[in-house]
Design an enzyme around this catalytic site. Structure first.
Site, PDB file in Angstrom:
ATOM      1  N   LYS A 116     -30.202 -25.770 -41.320  1.00  0.00           N
ATOM      2  CA  LYS A 116     -31.529 -25.635 -40.696  1.00  0.00           C
ATOM      3  C   LYS A 116     -32.374 -24.650 -41.500  1.00  0.00           C
ATOM      4  CE  LYS A 116     -29.614 -22.068 -37.737  1.00  0.00           C
ATOM      5  NZ  LYS A 116     -29.173 -21.651 -36.420  1.00  0.00           N
ATOM      6  N   TYR A 120     -53.355  -0.253 -52.626  1.00  0.00           N
ATOM      7  CA  TYR A 120     -54.289  -0.272 -51.497  1.00  0.00           C
ATOM      8  C   TYR A 120     -54.123   0.931 -50.575  1.00  0.00           C
ATOM      9  CZ  TYR A 120     -55.793  -5.078 -52.317  1.00  0.00           C
ATOM     10  OH  TYR A 120     -56.346  -6.207 -52.833  1.00  0.00           O
TER      11      TYR A 120
HETATM   12  C1  PLP Z   1     -27.912 -21.088 -36.506  1.00  0.00           C
HETATM   13  C2  PLP Z   1     -26.841 -21.490 -35.637  1.00  0.00           C
HETATM   14  C3  PLP Z   1     -25.495 -21.310 -36.024  1.00  0.00           C
HETATM   15  C4  PLP Z   1     -25.082 -20.606 -37.293  1.00  0.00           C
HETATM   16  O1  PLP Z   1     -25.096 -19.218 -37.125  1.00  0.00           O
HETATM   17  P1  PLP Z   1     -24.654 -18.254 -38.287  1.00  0.00           P
HETATM   18  O2  PLP Z   1     -24.654 -16.919 -37.673  1.00  0.00           O
HETATM   19  O3  PLP Z   1     -25.680 -18.365 -39.352  1.00  0.00           O
HETATM   20  O4  PLP Z   1     -23.345 -18.705 -38.743  1.00  0.00           O
HETATM   21  C5  PLP Z   1     -24.529 -21.834 -35.207  1.00  0.00           C
HETATM   22  N1  PLP Z   1     -24.859 -22.461 -34.050  1.00  0.00           N
HETATM   23  C6  PLP Z   1     -26.110 -22.616 -33.642  1.00  0.00           C
HETATM   24  C7  PLP Z   1     -26.381 -23.310 -32.363  1.00  0.00           C
HETATM   25  C8  PLP Z   1     -27.144 -22.119 -34.407  1.00  0.00           C
HETATM   26  O5  PLP Z   1     -28.407 -22.275 -33.984  1.00  0.00           O
END
Ligand code: PLP
Length: 824
Positions: free
Chosen positions: A494, A719
Site C-alpha cells: 500500500k 528564510y
Molecule cells: C499497514 C498494515 C500492515 C503492515 O504493518 P507494518 O507495521 O508495516 O508491518 C498490516 N496490516 C494492516 C491491516 C495494515 O494496514
C-alpha cells in the site's frame, strides 16, 4: 422551456389583475426579448422596464410574431387591453419582474430532484460548470447558462429545468441588500453551497458580515449547506444561523466533515480526503493553482453530498477541462521556454494556445510542434485553418508529426519540417537545434508528446529514490526464515509500497513467491494488474461503489461492516458473480472491523450470500512493537481466535486467518495463524529488537550539492534568518526541500544529511526545493552526492526528532522524486 400553463394558471401564479381570456393556447415559452421569440403562439412575453429600455415598446412587434400572452405593468393595462390586439391575453401586474420570478418559481416547484444553489463572492460559475460536467456523466443535469445569476438571470436559468432532469445547479449573485430573498423564493435550493466571501460589492453593504448574512438567505430552506470551515467568518455566521446538522463543512486541516488536503506534485496535485470515520481517498487532478484547487474541493464535497462515489468523482474530475484553458509553461534546455499542451489536439484549443503564446516573453523564434488532428470529415478545412493560423501568429518553424499533417501542410515547406512519428523527431537533429526558442507543444494523446517535453525540459531536479531490490529480497527471506514453512506471507504494498513504487516492488515480490499482496485502494490494485501482477491482491479500503472495478481486476476487498457485506452480497447475488472477500475483525484497534455484536448478523449474511467467498479473516493489533502492551495484544489475539472460530463453524471451507504485522511476526510468532502481513520490515526498517541489524536498507533518498558558500560566524542563513552560523565555516545548498517530502520540521539542526559519509546538520529553515546544511570541516565539492535517507542514517531517531515515525518519512517522499531500481 417551461412546463405547459393555461391562461387561468398564469393569472393565478402572478396574481394578475383583470384579464379577459381571448386566447386559450397554453404557454410553454417565456420571453423578455422580442428578438428571441421562436414559437410565438406558445410564448408569453413579459414587458420588463430597465434603465435603458422598456419592454412595453415591443409588444406590437411580438404580437406580429404570433405572441398572444403579455404581462404588462398595471398602469399600461388599459393601453394594451384594447382592439389593437384583439386576440391577446393581457395580464396586468404591479411588478413585471416579480411576475417573471413567480413563473420561474412555479417551474422550479415542479422539479423534485436535488437542486443545488450556489452563493458566494468568487468561483460560483466555475464550480457550477465543473459540478455540472461531473454530474452530467451520471444524471440529466440542468444548470444556469454562463453566469446567469441575477434577478433576471436566475429566472431564465430556472426555466431551463425540464421534466426529464434529475438534478439542477443554480447560481445566485447579489449586489445589494434585499436581493437574495427574491432569489431564494424562486430557487428554493435543497442543498446550498457557499464559495467564499470576498470584496465584491462591499460598498453596497454596511459590512462583510452584513453581506454574508444577506447571501446566506439563499439557504433558508436548504437541508444541507456546504462551506469551507477555514473561512472563520463564514463558519461563525453559518453556525449562528443554522442548526449544526444542516452544515456540511470541509477544511484543509482542522476538524470538519471532510478534510481535503492538497499535495502538490510537479504537474498535478493529489487531493487527499479524510472523513471522520477515517476513510480516505486520494483524488488526482492536473490543476495546481490555488483557486482551481479550492473550487475543485467544493465540487468534490458537493458531489459526495449528492451521493456520487469516490470513483465516480475521480473519473469525472479527471475529465474536467479548465474553464479558462490553463497551459503550462516550463523552462526548457538551452534557454528555451516550453508551452506544454500535450493533452489534446483540436482547432479551438490550438487557437487558444497560440493566443497564449503571444503573451509569453519574447524569444528569438516561435516554434510549433503539432501532431495530426483526429480524423475528421472536414479534414481539408481544418488544415487550411491551421495554415492560416501559422501565418497569422508568425510561427517561424512548424514541426508536423504524423502522416496526415505531412500530406496536408506540405506547402508550408521549408518553414515546416515533418516527421512520421514522435520517436523520429526525438532522434533527429532538429530537436538538437532548439535554442532560446519559444516552443508550443500541442498534440493528441496518442502521440505521447510528453516525451518531447521530457526531452526538452531542463532537468534541475537531482533528487532520486534508489530502490535496492536485492535488499528487498534479503528482508523478505529474513522474515520467511522466522516463520514455519507453511505460514503464508502477505506483502503490504500500500501507499506505493511505502513510498518505493508499487509496481516494480510488487513484481519483485511476485518473483520471490510472496503469497498475497495488499494495497490500500482499488486503483492501486488495478494499476498492479495493468502492470502484469497476477498474485491475489487484498484491498484495504474498497467500497461497494468499486465493486465493478474489483471484479474486473480480480481484486479482493476487505469487508468490515454489516452494511458493506449486505451491499456486496446483494450486488453479487443479482449480478450472479462471485467475489472473494476478507473479513476484518475489530479486536481492539477501534479503527475498522466487525464488532462482537455484529457476529449474528454477519453469520446470517454469510449464509445468505454464498457468492461471497471468504478468503480470509483477520484482525490488526494495535500495540505489537511495545512490550508494555503485550497483555492487550494477547487479549486481542485471544478474542480474534474465538470470534474467527465462531464465524468458521458451519462454513463449508476454511478461510485463511491472519493477525500479525511486521513487529508482530517476531514478537508473537506463536500466533501467526495461517498468514502474516509484512509491511515496514520488508523495506528495511526494524520495529522491534529481534530484527535490529538484520535488515538491509531498501530505499536510499539521494540528492546533490548545488552550491557551497563560505560564511562568517553569526551570519544568518535562509528564510526568516532562522539559521545562525555558529562558527566561521561552510554551508552547502542541496537540491531537496519540503516539496520533495523532506519535512520542514527538520529545519534548524533537527535533521541532517550525509555527505561523503559525514553528518551535515540542517542550518536555517528547510525551503520548498532546497535546504542548506552546515558542512564546516567536511570535504565537499559542488555536485557531490548527498544521502538523505539511507545506509548510516537511523530513520527512527530522525523521525523521532520531529515527532513522527519512519512510516511517515517514507510515504511522504514526493512523487516528483524519480524512483530508480537496481540490483546490487
Ligand atoms: C499497514 C498494515 C500492515 C503492515 O504493518 P507494518 O507495521 O508495516 O508491518 C498490516 N496490516 C494492516 C491491516 C495494515 O494496514
Amino acid at each position: 422551456m417551461i412546463q405547459k400553463l393555461s391562461p387561468d394558471q398564469i393569472a393565478k401564479i402572478i396574481s394578475a389583475k383583470s384579464c379577459e381570456i381571448r386566447s386559450n393556447h397554453p404557454v410553454s415559452q417565456v420571453s423578455i426579448d422580442s428578438r428571441k421569440i421562436f414559437f410565438g403562439k406558445e410564448t408569453i412575453f413579459i414587458a420588463l422596464k430597465g434603465t435603458h429600455h422598456d419592454g412595453h415598446e415591443f409588444i406590437e412587434q411580438c404580437y406580429e410574431q404570433g405572441v398572444r400572452h403579455f404581462i404588462v405593468h398595471e398602469n399600461k393595462f388599459a393601453d394594451f387591453n384594447d382592439l389593437a390586439f384583439p386576440e391577446a391575453n393581457i395580464y396586468g401586474v404591479k411588478d413585471t419582474l416579480l411576475a417573471l420570478q413567480q413563473l420561474a418559481g412555479w417551474n422550479r416547484s415542479l422539479f423534485r430532484g436535488p437542486l443545488l444553489g450556489i452563493a458566494g463572492s468568487n468561483g460560483k460559475t466555475i464550480i457550477k460548470e465543473w459540478l455540472g460536467q461531473l454530474l452530467s456523466m451520471y444524471y440529466q443535469t440542468a444548470k444556469s447558462p454562463k453566469s446567469f445569476n441575477s434577478q433576471i438571470g436566475v429566472p431564465l436559468s430556472l426555466f431551463s429545468i425540464a421534466a426529464y432532469h434529475q438534478a439542477a445547479i443554480i447560481e445566485a449573485g447579489i449586489s445589494e441588500p434585499g436581493e437574495m430573498q427574491a432569489l431564494e423564493a424562486m430557487i428554493k435550493p435543497s442543498i446550498g453551497l457557499l464559495t467564499n466571501i470576498g470584496s465584491a460589492h462591499d460598498k453596497n453593504f454596511h459590512s462583510r458580515i452584513q453581506k454574508l448574512e444577506e447571501k446566506i438567505k439563499l439557504f433558508t430552506s436548504c437541508q444541507l449547506i456546504i462551506y469551507r470551515k477555514d473561512q472563520t467568518k463564514v463558519a461563525e455566521v453559518l453556525a449562528k444561523n443554522f442548526a449544526p446538522e444542516r452544515l456540511v463543512s470541509w477544511s484543509d486541516h482542522s476538524e470538519a466533515d471532510y478534510i481535503l488536503q492538497v499535495k502538490k506534485d510537479v504537474d498535478r496535485c493529489r487531493i487527499i480526503l479524510f472523513r471522520p470515520d477515517l476513510s480516505m481517498f486520494t483524488f488526482t487532478t492536473p490543476f495546481t493553482d490555488e483557486a482551481s484547487l479550492e473550487n475543485l474541493r467544493h465540487v468534490i464535497v458537493a458531489a459526495l453530498t449528492l451521493g456520487l462515489s469516490f470513483q465516480q468523482i475521480q473519473d469525472g474530475i479527471s475529465q474536467l477541462s479548465p474553464i479558462d484553458m490553463r497551459l503550462t509553461v516550463k523552462e526548457g534546455l538551452r534557454q528555451c521556454t516550453l508551452i506544454d499542451d500535450t493533452y489534446n489536439n483540436d482547432l479551438g484549443g490550438l487557437e487558444v494556445a497560440l493566443d497564449f503564446m503571444e503573451t509569453q516573453r519574447q524569444k528569438k523564434h516561435r516554434k510549433l510542434i503539432l501532431s495530426d488532428f483526429p480524423q475528421l470529415k472536414n479534414q481539408k478545412e481544418v488544415y487550411q485553418r491551421v495554415s492560416q493560423l501559422v501565418d497569422h501568429y508568425g510561427i517561424d518553424q512548424l514541426i508536423g508529426i504524423g502522416t496526415n499533417i505531412q500530406k496536408e501542410l506540405a506547402h508550408l515547406k521549408p518553414r515546416a519540417v515533418f516527421f512520421k512519428d514522435t520517436e523520429e523527431f526525438i532522434q533527429s537533429q532538429v530537436l538538437q537545434q532548439f535554442e532560446q526558442d519559444l516552443v508550443l507543444i500541442k498534440g493528441g494523446r496518442s502521440f505521447a508528446f510528453e516525451r518531447i517535453v521530457h526531452a526538452l525540459e531542463e532537468k534541475v531536479h537531482g533528487t532520486v529514490l534508489e530502490i535496492n531490490l536485492n535488499a528487498l529480497s534479503h528482508n523478505f527471506f529474513f522474515y520467511r526464515g522466522q516463520l514455519p514453512q507453511h505460514i503464508k506471507i502477505m506483502a503490504m504494498v500500500k501507499a506505493a509500497a511505502y513510498g518505493g513504487g508499487a509496481a516494480e516492488i510488487a513484481n519483485h515480490l511476485q518473483k520471490l513467491k510472496a503469497d498475497y499482496l495488499s494495497v490500500a485502494y482499488p486503483d492501486e490494485g488495478a494499476e498492479l494488474r495493468r502492470k502484469g501482477i497476477t498474485l491475489p491482491i487484498m484491498v484495504l479500503n474498497a467500497g461497494p461503489e468499486n465493486v465493478e472495478q474489483l471484479l474486473l481486476n480480480e481484486l479482493e476487498p476487505v469487508v468490515y461492516s454489516v452494511r458493506m457485506m449486505e451491499i456486496y452480497g446483494a450486488y453479487c447475488k443479482s449480478a450472479g458473480k462471485k467475489l472473494n472477500i476478507h473479513l476484518d475483525i475489530d479486536s481492539g484497534m477501534r479503527r475498522l472491523g466487525f464488532d462482537y455484536e455484529d457476529l449474528d448478523q454477519l453469520k446470517k449474511l454469510i449464509a445468505e450470500y454464498p457468492k461471497l467467498t471468504i478468503k480470509s479473516i483477520f484482525t490488526h493489533l494495535s500495540g505489537t512493537s511495545d512490550p508494555n502492551h503485550d497483555a492487550f495484544s494477547h487479549k486481542q489475539l485471544g478474542d480474534f481466535e474465538s470470534i474467527s472460530n465462531e464465524i468458521m463453524t458451519g462454513l463449508p471451507y476454511s478461510p485463511i486467518r491472519h493477525a500479525l504485522n511486521t513487529a508482530g511476526i517476531l514478537r508473537f510468532p506463536d500466533h501467526a495463524f495461517d498468514m502474516v502481513r509484512l509491511g515496514i520490515g520488508l523495506y528495511g526498517i526494524s520495529v522491534e529488537e529481534k530484527s535490529l541489524g538484520q535488515l538491509r536498507q531498501v530505499g536510499t533518498l539521494k540528492t546533490t550539492v548545488s552550491q557551497i558558500k563560505r560564511l562568517k560566524k553569526g551570519e544568518s542563513v535562509g528564510y526568516d534568518r532562522k539559521g545562525i552560523m555558529p562558527t566561521d565555516g561552510q554551508i552547502a545548498t542541496i537540491a531537496l526541500g519540503y516539496a520533495d517530502g523532506f519535512d520542514r520540521r527538520f529545519s534548524n539542526g533537527n535533521g541532517y544529511v550525509l555527505i561523503n559519509g559525514q553528518k551535515a546538520p540542517v542550518i536555517g529553515n528547510v525551503c520548498m526545493d532546497m535546504t542548506m546544511v552546515n558542512i564546516t570541516g567536511i570535504p565537499v565539492k559542488e555536485g557531490d552526492p548527498v544521502v538523505v535517507y539511507g545506509e548510516g542514517i537511523d530513520l527512527h531517531k530522525l523521525a523521532e526528532s520531529i515527532g513522527t515515525i519512519p512510516y511517515e518519512l517514507l510515504t511522504n517522499i514526493s512523487s516528483r522524486v524519480k524512483r530508480t531500481y537496481y540490483l546490487d
